[in-house]
Motif scaffolding. Structure first.
Motif, short mmCIF file in Angstrom:
data_model
loop_
_atom_site.label_atom_id
_atom_site.label_comp_id
_atom_site.label_asym_id
_atom_site.label_seq_id
_atom_site.Cartn_x
_atom_site.Cartn_y
_atom_site.Cartn_z
N LEU A 44 0.82 -1.21 0.00
CA LEU A 44 0.00 0.00 0.00
C LEU A 44 0.86 1.26 0.00
N THR A 64 -1.01 5.76 3.65
CA THR A 64 -2.36 5.27 3.84
C THR A 64 -2.64 5.05 5.32
N LEU A 109 -7.41 -7.47 5.76
CA LEU A 109 -7.39 -6.03 5.58
C LEU A 109 -8.40 -5.68 4.50
N GLU A 116 -9.73 -2.26 2.11
CA GLU A 116 -9.71 -0.85 1.77
C GLU A 116 -11.11 -0.31 2.00
N VAL A 170 -7.24 1.77 5.16
CA VAL A 170 -7.21 0.32 5.27
C VAL A 170 -7.73 -0.02 6.66
#
Length: 79
Positions: free
Chosen positions: A13, A17, A34, A36, A69
């Protein structure tokens, strides 16, 4: 999920983030995945609320959307 698995996924990522945890009541769960998620910071959060909320709670979500995330725990579907 182990630290090694988490690091591997996080390295894929963009470095800036934000990473969030599920906010609700008490206790902790093992990490299973995880996801998004586009969220917005919730300025009027009560102590039991998460600091960020899903975009469907806002009237103009495009103005406040933040790509994040979320670390998912074993019982995240019950929240």
């Amino acid at each position: 999920m182990t630290v090694e698995e988490l690091i591997t996924q996080l390295q894929a990522l963009p470095p800036k983030t934000p990473v969030l945890v599920e906010g609700y009541e008490t206790g902790f769960d093992g990490i299973v995945d995880l996801a998004e998620q586009h969220v917005a910071q919730y300025r009027n959060a009560q102590e039991w609320d998460g600091e960020y909320q899903a975009l469907d709670r806002f009237t103009k979500p495009e103005r406040v959307a933040l790509k994040t995330v979320v670390i998912l725990g074993r019982r995240g579907d019950r929240r």
